[in-house]
Design a protein around this motif. Structure first.
Motif, mmCIF file in Angstrom:
data_model
loop_
_atom_site.group_PDB
_atom_site.id
_atom_site.type_symbol
_atom_site.label_atom_id
_atom_site.label_comp_id
_atom_site.label_asym_id
_atom_site.label_seq_id
_atom_site.Cartn_x
_atom_site.Cartn_y
_atom_site.Cartn_z
ATOM 1 N N HIS A 40 -9.471 -5.513 -20.020
ATOM 2 C CA HIS A 40 -10.017 -4.810 -18.856
ATOM 3 C C HIS A 40 -9.270 -5.223 -17.594
ATOM 4 C CE1 HIS A 40 -12.269 -8.173 -17.109
ATOM 5 N NE2 HIS A 40 -12.622 -7.360 -16.134
ATOM 6 N N ASP A 41 -8.486 -6.312 -17.710
ATOM 7 C CA ASP A 41 -7.687 -6.772 -16.579
ATOM 8 C C ASP A 41 -6.542 -7.626 -17.105
ATOM 9 O OD1 ASP A 41 -8.736 -9.199 -17.346
ATOM 10 O OD2 ASP A 41 -9.631 -9.681 -15.412
ATOM 11 N N ASP A 70 -4.956 -11.520 -16.509
ATOM 12 C CA ASP A 70 -5.281 -12.810 -15.895
ATOM 13 C C ASP A 70 -4.057 -13.720 -15.883
ATOM 14 O OD1 ASP A 70 -8.357 -12.448 -15.888
ATOM 15 O OD2 ASP A 70 -7.836 -12.110 -17.993
ATOM 16 N N ASP A 125 -6.194 -10.720 -12.023
ATOM 17 C CA ASP A 125 -6.725 -11.969 -11.475
ATOM 18 C C ASP A 125 -5.599 -12.989 -11.373
ATOM 19 O OD1 ASP A 125 -9.326 -11.034 -11.333
ATOM 20 O OD2 ASP A 125 -9.900 -11.835 -13.287
ATOM 21 N N TRP A 176 -9.625 -20.431 -18.694
ATOM 22 C CA TRP A 176 -9.317 -19.021 -18.412
ATOM 23 C C TRP A 176 -8.821 -18.246 -19.617
ATOM 24 C CZ3 TRP A 176 -9.915 -15.613 -14.370
ATOM 25 C CH2 TRP A 176 -10.572 -16.157 -13.257
HETATM 26 MN MN MN Z 1 -10.285 -11.640 -15.496
#
Ligand code: MN
Ligand code: TTP
Ligand code: MN
Ligand code: MN
Length: 390
Positions: free
Chosen positions: A203-204, A206, A314, A330
């Motif tokens: 979804h993103d 990082d 991010d 993370w």
């Molecule tokens: Mn993220």
């Protein structure tokens, strides 16, 4: 008497961080159903139930084969009465009434699409739903007061709900790498999150940013962000300063999900690749395959068909002394992280965060320069990223 097929009883450990959980597994019909109930519990702010379903899901993901009968579940941890009831129904009827009802409920559908707006959490979505809003276009029309994140979330709703591919993540990696090197030569970026666990979409994207010399990373992020902005690569960004402090008594607050790194939640403006075979075609031919959902009006409100895609990114900056903890924290999955912290606290009397590991009994920080060392401090067998998909 013919010896029948031997019943092999699978045993699994109780904490997800003690198990290997691959990306691909054998029980997706069951896990997808239970995830609907987990999600619905989240929408109802029932965290206990949410986590119970997620733990059940992660056990099913770790099984080496498909569950065929209830007996296959014997001895497995984390499968509560409710989860077992749902599993039983699916094994017998192919589907669960509770899951079907949930999927069809107005509240579930509205909460799903409203929380799908970047910047909108369960609390806001629930308030909107009770005010009669059900989807992003309702929010856009309603004249709600929106913060900057939510405005961007609405504006780029379709793109941000289209999975980011590994290829797109790689393009963004190269962009971030270039900008970071320009700002601070020798700094290093690391792809974390789902892509580090081997996912093909996310979804993103990082990233961790660090520098081998402690302290050199200070003040790096604002410069990176402003260079990205100068190059027209950012549609949205919110940068937060580092607020982490070590004390002799250990972490100031109980470790929570949110860490205190200098970070930037952003939305990148990513050029879509042109189809190189036919340079004569008009630009819009390049995005013919882009899905046109019911809510596409929102993005089209903003203008013509775009030759770029909005992608959530991010960026997190860590001092090298905390790098291993940040990397572990993370990489996820979120449940794996949660279980690591639970293991540390309940089984080891330690506090784990994305910054550090503190031994509460000996009142000291346990240093580590690799993920392997952290697992060792915790008395856990090392689990590689691709098996942390709990
Ligand atoms: Mn993220
Ligand atoms: P996410 O990017 O939310 O999740 P993901 O990368 O596993 O999945 P997706 O492919 O859908 O993007 O979070 C990545 C990890 O970062 C997750 O394990 C939790 C952690 N994290 C923090 O440590 N602190 C934070 O403030 C946030 C938002 C996430
Ligand atoms: Mn959200
Ligand atoms: Mn991610």
């Amino acid at each position: 008497l013919e010896p029948g097929p031997k019943a092999v009883m699978i045993t699994l450990n109780g904490y997800a961080c003690q198990r290997r959980t691959p990306l691909q597994h054998h029980n997706t019909v069951l896990t997808e159903a239970l995830l609907v109930l987990a999600e619905n519990a989240e929408f109802c702010e029932d965290e206990g139930r949410n986590i119970a379903f997620k733990r059940a899901v992660s056990v099913l993901k770790a099984l080496p084969q498909a569950v065929r009968k209830m007996g296959d579940l014997q001895g497995l941890p984390c499968l509560g009465e409710h989860s077992q009831r749902v599993i039983k129904e699916i094994l017998e009827d192919g589907k669960s009434r509770e899951v079907e009802t949930t999927l069809q409920s107005e509240q579930y559908q509205a909460m799903k699409s409203l929380t799908g707006i970047f910047g909108v959490g369960v609390k806001t979505a629930d308030r909107w739903f009770r005010e009669g809003l059900q989807q992003p276009s309702d929010v856009a029309r309603s004249g709600q007061r929106l913060n900057h994140a939510q405005q961007a979330g609405l504006q780029y709703y379709n793109d941000l709900n289209t999975p980011v591919t590994k290829a797109e993540a790689d393009v963004i990696s190269r962009i971030v790498e270039g900008v970071v090197q320009e700002v601070l030569p020798g700094a290093e970026i690391t792809l974390t999150g789902g892509f580090r666990r081997g996912k093909q979409t996310g979804h993103d994207v990082d990233f961790l940013i660090s520098h081998p010399e402690e302290g050199r990373e200070e003040g790096l992020l604002p410069k990176v962000v402003s260079l990205l902005e100068t190059q027209g690569l950012l549609l949205y960004q919110k940068t937060t300063r580092n607020s982490y402090l070590e004390t002799k008594e250990g972490p100031a607050r109980p470790p929570s999900n949110m860490d205190r790194f200098e970070r930037c939640f952003s939305i990148f403006k990513l050029e879509r690749p042109r189809h190189s075979t036919s340079p004569e075609e008009p630009p819009q031919a390049a995005c013919e395959e882009s899905p046109r959902g019911e809510d596409s009006a929102l993005e089209q409100l903003a203008g013509e068909r775009q030759d770029w895609k909005a992608v959530r990114v991010d960026l997190v900056v860590t001092p090298v002394s905390q790098f291993a903890f940040a990397l572990l924290g993370w990489t996820g999955s979120q449940l794996f992280e949660r279980e690591l912290r639970r293991w540390a606290g309940q089984e080891k009397n330690m506090s784990l965060s994305s910054h550090a590991l503190f031994d509460n009994k000996r009142k000291q920080y346990l240093r580590a320069s690799s993920e392997e060392e952290i697992f060792a401090h915790l008395g856990l067998e090392y689990i590689p990223p691709c098996e942390r998909n709990a």
